[in-house]
Design a protein around this motif. Structure first.
Motif, mmCIF file in Angstrom:
data_model
loop_
_atom_site.group_PDB
_atom_site.id
_atom_site.type_symbol
_atom_site.label_atom_id
_atom_site.label_comp_id
_atom_site.label_asym_id
_atom_site.label_seq_id
_atom_site.Cartn_x
_atom_site.Cartn_y
_atom_site.Cartn_z
ATOM 1 N N GLN A 128 0.656 -1.257 0.108
ATOM 2 C CA GLN A 128 0.054 -0.046 0.077
ATOM 3 C C GLN A 128 0.842 1.159 -0.023
ATOM 4 O OE1 GLN A 128 -3.242 0.210 -0.455
ATOM 5 N NE2 GLN A 128 -3.078 2.565 -0.375
ATOM 6 N N ASP A 129 1.877 1.110 0.671
ATOM 7 C CA ASP A 129 3.026 2.419 0.714
ATOM 8 C C ASP A 129 3.629 2.795 -0.647
ATOM 9 O OD1 ASP A 129 2.343 2.736 3.572
ATOM 10 O OD2 ASP A 129 4.241 1.850 3.934
ATOM 11 N N ASP A 130 3.721 1.511 -1.421
ATOM 12 C CA ASP A 130 4.324 1.779 -2.679
ATOM 13 C C ASP A 130 3.292 2.306 -3.548
ATOM 14 O OD1 ASP A 130 6.960 0.636 -2.003
ATOM 15 O OD2 ASP A 130 6.436 -1.435 -2.599
ATOM 16 N N ILE A 131 2.190 1.836 -3.427
ATOM 17 C CA ILE A 131 1.086 2.416 -4.530
ATOM 18 C C ILE A 131 0.689 3.888 -4.022
ATOM 19 C CG2 ILE A 131 -1.117 1.938 -4.914
ATOM 20 C CD1 ILE A 131 -1.005 -1.046 -4.557
ATOM 21 N N HIS A 132 0.607 4.195 -2.814
ATOM 22 C CA HIS A 132 0.558 5.429 -2.395
ATOM 23 C C HIS A 132 1.563 6.325 -3.058
ATOM 24 C CE1 HIS A 132 0.021 9.138 0.118
ATOM 25 N NE2 HIS A 132 -1.150 8.713 0.296
ATOM 26 N N ASP A 133 2.992 5.865 -2.866
ATOM 27 C CA ASP A 133 3.900 6.774 -3.469
ATOM 28 C C ASP A 133 3.723 7.197 -5.079
ATOM 29 O OD1 ASP A 133 5.173 6.980 -1.016
ATOM 30 O OD2 ASP A 133 6.539 5.444 -1.449
ATOM 31 N N LEU A 134 3.518 5.848 -5.785
ATOM 32 C CA LEU A 134 3.031 6.002 -7.092
ATOM 33 C C LEU A 134 1.727 7.177 -7.415
ATOM 34 C CD1 LEU A 134 3.017 5.165 -10.286
ATOM 35 C CD2 LEU A 134 1.703 3.199 -9.550
ATOM 36 N N GLY A 135 0.890 6.916 -6.629
ATOM 37 C CA GLY A 135 -0.241 8.059 -6.616
ATOM 38 C C GLY A 135 0.148 9.495 -6.525
ATOM 39 N N LEU A 215 -5.673 12.343 -0.347
ATOM 40 C CA LEU A 215 -5.139 11.411 -1.270
ATOM 41 C C LEU A 215 -5.298 9.808 -0.790
ATOM 42 C CD1 LEU A 215 -3.590 10.787 -4.074
ATOM 43 C CD2 LEU A 215 -1.616 10.905 -2.896
ATOM 44 N N LYS A 216 -5.863 9.055 -1.633
ATOM 45 C CA LYS A 216 -6.174 7.475 -1.245
ATOM 46 C C LYS A 216 -5.669 6.603 -2.494
ATOM 47 C CE LYS A 216 -8.580 8.285 2.930
ATOM 48 N NZ LYS A 216 -9.825 7.844 3.731
ATOM 49 N N CYS A 217 -5.213 5.534 -2.101
ATOM 50 C CA CYS A 217 -4.897 5.013 -3.556
ATOM 51 C C CYS A 217 -5.155 3.397 -3.273
ATOM 52 C CB CYS A 217 -3.309 4.801 -3.982
ATOM 53 S SG CYS A 217 -2.686 6.752 -4.094
ATOM 54 N N ALA A 218 -5.175 2.457 -4.185
ATOM 55 C CA ALA A 218 -5.445 0.987 -4.256
ATOM 56 C C ALA A 218 -4.961 0.437 -5.653
ATOM 57 C CB ALA A 218 -6.806 0.788 -3.807
ATOM 58 N N SER A 220 -6.395 -2.754 -7.869
ATOM 59 C CA SER A 220 -7.383 -3.971 -7.971
ATOM 60 C C SER A 220 -6.843 -5.136 -8.217
ATOM 61 C CB SER A 220 -8.233 -3.533 -9.136
ATOM 62 O OG SER A 220 -7.723 -4.049 -10.469
ATOM 63 N N ARG A 221 -7.351 -6.270 -8.315
ATOM 64 C CA ARG A 221 -6.771 -7.721 -8.713
ATOM 65 C C ARG A 221 -6.161 -7.723 -9.874
ATOM 66 N NH1 ARG A 221 -11.470 -11.829 -7.791
ATOM 67 N NH2 ARG A 221 -12.399 -10.136 -9.062
ATOM 68 N N HIS A 222 -6.490 -6.697 -10.635
ATOM 69 C CA HIS A 222 -6.115 -7.117 -12.460
ATOM 70 C C HIS A 222 -5.082 -6.006 -12.354
ATOM 71 C CE1 HIS A 222 -9.295 -9.764 -12.756
ATOM 72 N NE2 HIS A 222 -10.182 -8.843 -12.394
ATOM 73 N N GLY A 223 -4.434 -5.360 -11.476
ATOM 74 C CA GLY A 223 -3.273 -4.423 -11.529
ATOM 75 C C GLY A 223 -3.546 -3.134 -11.840
ATOM 76 N N LEU A 224 -5.103 -2.798 -11.838
ATOM 77 C CA LEU A 224 -5.286 -1.351 -12.225
ATOM 78 C C LEU A 224 -5.174 -0.703 -11.009
ATOM 79 C CD1 LEU A 224 -7.103 0.455 -14.181
ATOM 80 C CD2 LEU A 224 -9.003 0.114 -12.391
ATOM 81 N N VAL A 225 -4.419 0.588 -11.043
ATOM 82 C CA VAL A 225 -3.928 1.390 -9.714
ATOM 83 C C VAL A 225 -5.131 2.361 -9.875
ATOM 84 C CG1 VAL A 225 -2.312 3.114 -8.966
ATOM 85 C CG2 VAL A 225 -1.597 0.787 -10.091
ATOM 86 N N LEU A 226 -5.723 2.598 -8.582
ATOM 87 C CA LEU A 226 -6.861 3.533 -8.459
ATOM 88 C C LEU A 226 -6.266 4.595 -7.605
ATOM 89 C CD1 LEU A 226 -9.375 0.765 -7.406
ATOM 90 C CD2 LEU A 226 -9.308 1.941 -9.570
ATOM 91 N N VAL A 227 -6.368 5.738 -7.946
ATOM 92 C CA VAL A 227 -5.742 7.204 -7.429
ATOM 93 C C VAL A 227 -6.799 7.805 -7.294
ATOM 94 C CG1 VAL A 227 -4.240 8.932 -7.211
ATOM 95 C CG2 VAL A 227 -3.558 6.803 -8.623
ATOM 96 N N ALA A 228 -7.611 8.145 -6.018
ATOM 97 C CA ALA A 228 -8.576 9.133 -5.564
ATOM 98 C C ALA A 228 -7.786 10.335 -4.932
ATOM 99 C CB ALA A 228 -9.544 8.542 -4.704
ATOM 100 N N VAL A 229 -8.295 11.606 -5.296
ATOM 101 C CA VAL A 229 -7.567 12.810 -4.764
ATOM 102 C C VAL A 229 -8.723 13.954 -4.767
ATOM 103 C CG1 VAL A 229 -6.999 13.693 -7.215
ATOM 104 C CG2 VAL A 229 -5.780 14.466 -5.038
ATOM 105 N N ALA A 230 -8.574 14.739 -3.597
ATOM 106 C CA ALA A 230 -9.585 15.593 -3.624
ATOM 107 C C ALA A 230 -8.872 17.002 -3.281
ATOM 108 C CB ALA A 230 -10.448 15.508 -2.155
ATOM 109 N N GLY A 231 -9.388 18.134 -3.561
ATOM 110 C CA GLY A 231 -8.767 19.464 -3.710
ATOM 111 C C GLY A 231 -9.650 20.796 -3.733
ATOM 112 N N THR A 232 -9.157 21.681 -4.166
ATOM 113 C CA THR A 232 -9.972 23.052 -4.390
ATOM 114 C C THR A 232 -9.740 23.407 -5.840
ATOM 115 O OG1 THR A 232 -8.084 24.242 -3.511
ATOM 116 C CG2 THR A 232 -10.001 23.451 -1.975
ATOM 117 N N VAL A 233 -11.015 23.973 -6.312
ATOM 118 C CA VAL A 233 -11.018 24.559 -7.550
ATOM 119 C C VAL A 233 -10.712 26.190 -7.634
ATOM 120 C CG1 VAL A 233 -11.849 24.662 -9.872
ATOM 121 C CG2 VAL A 233 -12.364 22.652 -8.350
#
Length: 309
Positions: A128-135, A215-218, A220-233
């Motif tokens: 999870q730490d590695d994926i978070h760094d990628l995200g 920022l939260k990342c994960a 999937s079983r099929h290798g899809l990296v999911l990156v969810a991020v929030a912020g201001t516009v």
């Protein structure tokens, strides 16, 4: 029946690695390796056939159906961290070192003779730490490049365009100002142009919150990296509201250290549409990594409704 070219240790390692493949993928790999001469009726029979008919470790791991992400997950499960952007041939080299006994793991250094000393929770945290760094690295690159397309933005040397997206990329764009609206786009060209227009024509700037719960990342079983991020516009010096954006990234097989965008879900909520008591200073993602995984773990890659703020 003994393997034609794998040592006992390599066979044991391959069994563990192949367990990361879905049953359908295992059967397809068996067909490829045995030239459809063997018809296994179970996962166990499929793995046995793969080991028997594989000449050596490198030949097996280089197969297209043994995805880069599978090898990455296997190494992470053994407590052997690798950068998420590592190319497949580097991951294969690390696996070969590990199976040949040349690689000293953290467990060996601590004096424990057993190679698998990390608990399941520790292995999951390392991955999870590695994926978070990628995200985090992806978000820094993406929003810097997107914001540079603003007429008054600091220009980037890199070009914005459809090449950063898969050809069948999908985008769902929800925005809630005075009323709720939703748009959907399909194709790298359309997705790229719609995101570009937000900055270049509507003069928006995105300020992502890459800290705390922004920022939260994960994966999937099929290798899809999911990156969810929030912020201001923002527009000029005015904060218009908050955004939530979820990306689905897949590694490009032609350039294995390059991640391209498969899915984009963007939601913008204007200040006048915010729920009472909503803090705009630190927008956050309410999804947990396991929830992100569940949303994308189906056979078909789907676009989902972003969670309400």
């Amino acid at each position: 029946m003994a393997s034609l070219g794998l040592s006992e240790r390599e066979q044991a390692g391959c069994r563990d690695l192949l367990e990361f493949l879905e049953t359908e993928e295992l059967m397809a790999l068996t067909d490829t390796i045995t030239n459809r001469l063997v018809h296994p009726e179970s996962r166990r029979e499929a793995i046995h056939a793969i080991l028997v008919y594989s000449q050596n470790v490198e030949e097996l791991l280089k197969r297209r159906k043994v995805y880069r992400e599978i090898i990455f997950k296997y190494l992470a499960a053994q407590g052997i961290p690798m950068p998420p952007s590592s190319e497949k041939h580097l991951l294969i080299d690390r696996v070969k070192q590990y199976w040949s006994g040349q690689l000293t793991t953290h467990a060996s250094e601590s004096g424990d003779r057993k190679p698998h000393t990390q608990s399941h929770g520790e292995r999951e945290k390392s991955l999870q730490d590695d994926i978070h760094d990628l995200g985090e690295e992806f978000c820094q690159w993406f929003f810097e490049l997107l914001n540079s397309q603003h007429p008054l933005g600091v220009k980037s040397e890199e070009r914005w365009g459809p090449e950063h997206f898969w050809e069948d990329a999908k985008m769902k764009f929800c925005y809630n100002t005075l009323e709720k609206n939703m748009e959907e786009y399909v194709g790298s060209e359309m997705v790229s142009l719609r995101l570009l227009s937000l900055v270049k024509e509507e003069y928006l700037l995105f300020n992502p919150n890459l800290h705390a719960n922004g920022l939260k990342c994960a994966m999937s079983r099929h290798g899809l990296v999911l990156v969810a991020v929030a912020g201001t516009v923002h527009r000029d010096n005015t904060c218009l509201g908050i955004f939530e954006q979820i990306f689905g990234l897949i590694n490009c097989p032609l350039r294995e250290n390059t991640w391209k965008i498969k899915v984009v879900n963007l939601k913008i909520v204007g200040q006048n549409a915010l729920e009472p008591g909503m803090q705009i200073e630190k927008p956050s993602i309410r999804y947990e990594p396991n929830q992100l995984q569940e949303l994308y773990d189906g056979k078909e890659l789907t676009v989902f409704e972003p969670q309400k703020f």
